[in-house]
Design a protein around this motif. Structure first.
Motif, short mmCIF file in Angstrom:
data_model
loop_
_atom_site.label_atom_id
_atom_site.label_comp_id
_atom_site.label_asym_id
_atom_site.label_seq_id
_atom_site.Cartn_x
_atom_site.Cartn_y
_atom_site.Cartn_z
N SER A 140 -8.00 13.32 2.05
CA SER A 140 -8.08 13.95 0.74
C SER A 140 -8.80 13.05 -0.26
O SER A 140 -8.86 11.83 -0.09
CB SER A 140 -6.65 14.22 0.23
N ASN A 171 0.84 -1.20 0.00
CA ASN A 171 0.00 0.00 0.00
C ASN A 171 0.88 1.25 0.00
O ASN A 171 1.40 1.65 1.04
CB ASN A 171 -0.93 -0.04 1.22
N GLY A 200 -4.96 0.83 -1.14
CA GLY A 200 -5.43 0.93 0.25
C GLY A 200 -6.91 0.65 0.41
O GLY A 200 -7.39 0.45 1.51
#
Ligand code: TXA
Ligand code: MG
Length: 335
Positions: A183, A62, A242
């Protein structure tokens, strides 16, 4: 772990210098961004980056977001020429996106060594502390959210301390973060058989603090193609590495109720007493976003049998809020 309070609008130079020295020397510093707290290290120091994975218990496949103070810092790494063939005003476009808390996945220059990743996720934090830390460290800061992998992202310094106090060097406590959600991640490229191509229509990988409406406005203002909305409920292949992991979960089972205000009230009235209820219908979406992760953490510390959360409409910030809630939920009840 050294914990220092720092002024979020005018960060004290001494605290910033201390944190920057730790980063320069290969250490780990947790710091607030406008979205959530990040766990930062020098992105080009592999030993330091490895420490981030160890501290969080994060799977190695990840990748981390690079945090920079300015899009120009990316010139030695990103294949801007390839992007400009499709997006003539590419620099203006990405500078505007960065201002709205968007993370961009961009193609890496081919001349970089073959061991390097082919794409990079990058973002420019918008708050004074993160900006000052990046400037003072004079390096690129790799930073995932500063939580144990799988826990809700940290939106204040106590959350970071709960998860990581014995695993990191320093925590800059700048109070609660402004937005409370991570974000928004959008990708300008796709990887096919180890070859990266630039997408004509950039793709949303993770809804987040920047709404699709805001992002599409920026695309239209710079005369570019709008991004495509990914339908998360039907996408089988995880889009960002992720996103395949169960995320944002409190330990207490979480039930997400989706329905009208009346239907939700009726359902709650039939439930056993020892439940925590988070009603959202009277709150602005900004407020729900700001308080979601801290509410989940607070309720999780009490001895409730279950946490029940009322869903929100999936428009504006509601898309990201519902994305996190669906991932956190052990059960979704549609009324
Ligand atoms: O608001 C945020 O984005 C926070 C603050 C600290 O900046 N950071 C954050 O990082 O949420 P993290 O690591 O928790 O989430 C980054 C997401 C992950 O889903 C990861 O798989 C994806 O971005 N990502 C990173 N590099 C990528 C790449 N090259 N391609 C596609 N997805 C990528
Ligand atoms: Mg995270």
């Amino acid at each position: 772990m050294l914990r220092i309070s720092i002024n979020p609008s005018q960060p004290e130079e001494s605290a910033v210098k201390q944190a920057a020295n730790i980063i320069k020397n290969g250490g780990l510093v947790a710091f607030p961004t406008e979205t959530v707290y990040g766990l930062g290290a020098n992105a080009l120091n592999q030993t330091a980056v490895d420490k981030i994975y160890a501290a969080k218990g994060r799977p190695k496949d990840n990748p981390l977001i690079w945090h920079v103070d300015n899009a120009k810092t990316l010139l030695p790494y990103v294949d801007f020429a390839a992007c400009e063939t499709i997006f003539p005003n590419f620099f203006t476009l990405i500078e505007r996106l960065f201002e709205k808390s968007v993370t961009l996945v961009l193609p890496v220059l081919e001349k970089m060594s073959t061991e390097n990743p082919k794409t990079l996720a990058v973002r420019v934090p918008q708050n004074a502390i993160a900006k000052a830390l990046i400037a003072e460290s004079s390096c690129i800061i790799a930073a995932p959210s500063a939580n144990t992998s799988g826990k809700p992202s940290p939106t204040n310094a106590n959350h970071v301390a709960q998860d990581l106090s014995d695993k990191i060097d320093m925590l800059l406590d700048g109070g609660a973060t402004q937005k409370g959600l991570e974000s928004t991640v959008i990708s300008f490229c796709q990887l096919d058989n180890e070859k990266v191509t630039v997408l004509k229509t950039p793709q949303l990988l993770r809804p987040g603090a920047a709404t699709l409406e805001t992002i599409n406005d920026i695309f239209h203002l710079t005369n570019q193609n709008p991004i495509s909305l990914t339908d998360f409920s039907t996408t089988k292949k995880p889009l960002a590495p992720g996103m395949k992991y169960r995320h944002y979960s409190p330990n207490t089972p979480l039930i997400l109720l989706i329905g009208t205000q009346t239907a939700v009230t009726e359902k709650i009235n039939t439930m056993p007493k020892n439940i925590a209820v988070f009603r959202t219908n009277n709150l602005k979406l900004e407020k729900v976003a700001q308080t979601l992760f801290s509410t989940l953490r607070e309720l999780d510390e009490q001895n409730f049998a279950k946490i029940v959360v009322e869903g929100v409409p999936e428009t504006g910030l509601g898309l990201a809020i519902m994305n996190r809630l669906k991932k956190a939920a052990t059960e979704v009840i549609i009324l």
